[in-house]
Design an enzyme around this catalytic site. Structure first.
Site, mmCIF file in Angstrom:
data_model
loop_
_atom_site.group_PDB
_atom_site.id
_atom_site.type_symbol
_atom_site.label_atom_id
_atom_site.label_comp_id
_atom_site.label_asym_id
_atom_site.label_seq_id
_atom_site.Cartn_x
_atom_site.Cartn_y
_atom_site.Cartn_z
ATOM 1 N N CYS A 114 0.827 -1.197 0.000
ATOM 2 C CA CYS A 114 0.000 0.000 0.000
ATOM 3 C C CYS A 114 0.875 1.266 0.000
ATOM 4 O O CYS A 114 1.531 1.551 -0.986
ATOM 5 C CB CYS A 114 -0.967 -0.047 1.182
ATOM 6 S SG CYS A 114 -2.362 1.086 1.031
ATOM 7 N N HIS A 115 0.920 2.017 1.094
ATOM 8 C CA HIS A 115 1.771 3.208 1.185
ATOM 9 C C HIS A 115 3.210 2.854 1.577
ATOM 10 O O HIS A 115 4.069 3.730 1.605
ATOM 11 C CB HIS A 115 1.202 4.197 2.206
ATOM 12 C CG HIS A 115 0.016 4.960 1.709
ATOM 13 N ND1 HIS A 115 -1.257 4.430 1.709
ATOM 14 C CD2 HIS A 115 -0.093 6.205 1.182
ATOM 15 C CE1 HIS A 115 -2.103 5.317 1.219
ATOM 16 N NE2 HIS A 115 -1.435 6.403 0.887
#
Length: 185
Positions: A114-115
């Site tokens: 994800c991030h």
């Protein structure tokens, strides 16, 4: 690299709040269940407060140690969970940036979801790599010199170290599976 997952030592690094719950808890628990020695290292020894969808309160987990007190040399693989607030702070923490650099420079794999690749942007580790991540940081990943792909998991061995990357919590089966496969090699 460990010869078997039961011999593997995995380090998960996070801040103390803002971590996407399942992106931390699933690798933590599933790798432990598979026999790996997993260490959760946070910014401090305060409880780690996770969130669901960057907004709703999630599970609270006690860290094993702090990420400024561990060394890449003691581990086989680094996991960087997402969560916007988590990685936004992690990527400006000198000890976290150095850990990522030390893993890559030692040729050890890094798994980021994800991030999570934001940390690798700030660590200067993405030129020449191919990465999957949340669409919200696509421009950051590409501006850092990586090729961004929209895949549930992507494994890239360019530049002498393995990057395992995924987009979001829905990709966790593939993400954790790729980590297990890497540890079993």
């Amino acid at each position: 690299m460990a010869k078997a997952i039961e011999e593997a030592k995995v380090l998960i690094i996070v801040q103390n709040w803002g971590i996407e719950e399942t992106e931390m808890t699933r690798p933590l628990r599933e790798l432990k269940t598979a026999g790996a020695q997993v260490t959760l290292a946070a910014a401090s020894m305060d409880p780690v407060e996770t969130v669901q969808h960057d907004r709703y309160e999630g599970e609270t987990v006690q860290p094993d140690t702090t990420y400024d007190s561990v060394k890449a040399a003691d581990y086989d693989l680094l996991v960087v969970p997402g969560g916007t607030c988590n990685v936004d702070r992690l990527r400006v923490a000198p000890a976290a940036v150095k850990l990522a650099q030390d893993f890559a420079h030692a040729g050890k794999p890094i798994a980021a979801i994800c991030h999570g690749p934001w940390l690798l942007v700030n660590a200067g580790l993405l030129p020449g790599k191919t990465s999957s991540s949340t669409r919200y940081i696509k421009a950051d990943v590409e501006n850092a010199g990586a090729t961004q792909v929209d895949e549930e998991v992507h494994v890239c061995d360019a530049n002498g170290w393995r990057l395992i990357s995924s987009r979001k919590p829905d990709d966790l089966d593939a993400f954790v599976g790729a980590i297990k496969d890497t540890l079993a090699e």
